[in-house]
Design a protein around this motif. Structure first.
Motif: not given
Length: 182
Positions: A120-131
């Motif tokens: 849903r987000e247009y920015h890469h915030w912490a809750w879109e971080f993956f490893n």
């Protein structure tokens, strides 16, 4: 590490090679890169690599062949939908973390506070971080930061939903997609 392995291989070959002896050539012909080497117990084939920033992927469950797809704004696993889109993900990097951006809708894959994955987000915030972490049976496990824990992405049993788990997680296959800019 690779240099050390190469030196061990060369030393092993030097031990078994005697000029005019066919043992050397036979040992090379028998090592096709798929069987574990007897002297180190490792496979001489290359490991499966995970996603890399700047590349576009289909992220697929190797067991069901369903892939992570954005359908009507909802993140889910679906069979290949042909050229309809929604299942290509551009891998990006920010602060050492990976992110996955939908090139059609420009939203990032991430998670919400209820243990579900969304886009849903247009920015890469912490809750879109993956490893990612290589799975011993092949594929890559997707890990996300939730609070001060790393949780794995999994397909909820019997559904098309993607959820966080502290258990096994799904070992995803990253199939690189060629784009027009390549």
């Amino acid at each position: 590490m690779e240099i050390f392995t190469a030196l061990r291989i060369l030393l092993k070959l030097a031990e078994i090679w005697i000029p005019g002896d066919d043992k050397f050539m036979n040992s090379i012909k028998q090592n096709k890169g798929t069987e574990p080497d007897s002297y180190c117990g490792c496979s001489s084939s290359l490991p499966t690599l995970g996603p890399w920033p700047g590349h576009t992927y289909k992220i697929r469950d190797p067991e069901t062949k369903r892939q992570i797809t954005l359908v009507n704004g909802e993140l889910r696993v679906e069979k290949d939908l042909g050229d309809q889109g929604g299942y290509h993900w551009v891998c990006i990097e920010r602060d050492g973390y990976l992110g996955f951006l939908s090139p059609t809708t420009h939203v990032y894959m991430g998670h919400n506070n209820w243990g579900q994955f969304v886009a849903r987000e247009y920015h890469h915030w912490a809750w879109e971080f993956f490893n990612t972490r290589a799975h011993p049976d092949g594929g890559q496990v997707l890990l996300t930061v939730h609070g001060n824990k790393m949780r794995k992405m999994a397909i909820q049993k019997g559904t098309w939903k993607l959820v966080e788990t502290e258990g096994e997680g799904t070992a995803w296959e990253f199939v690189e997609v060629r784009t027009e800019s390549d």
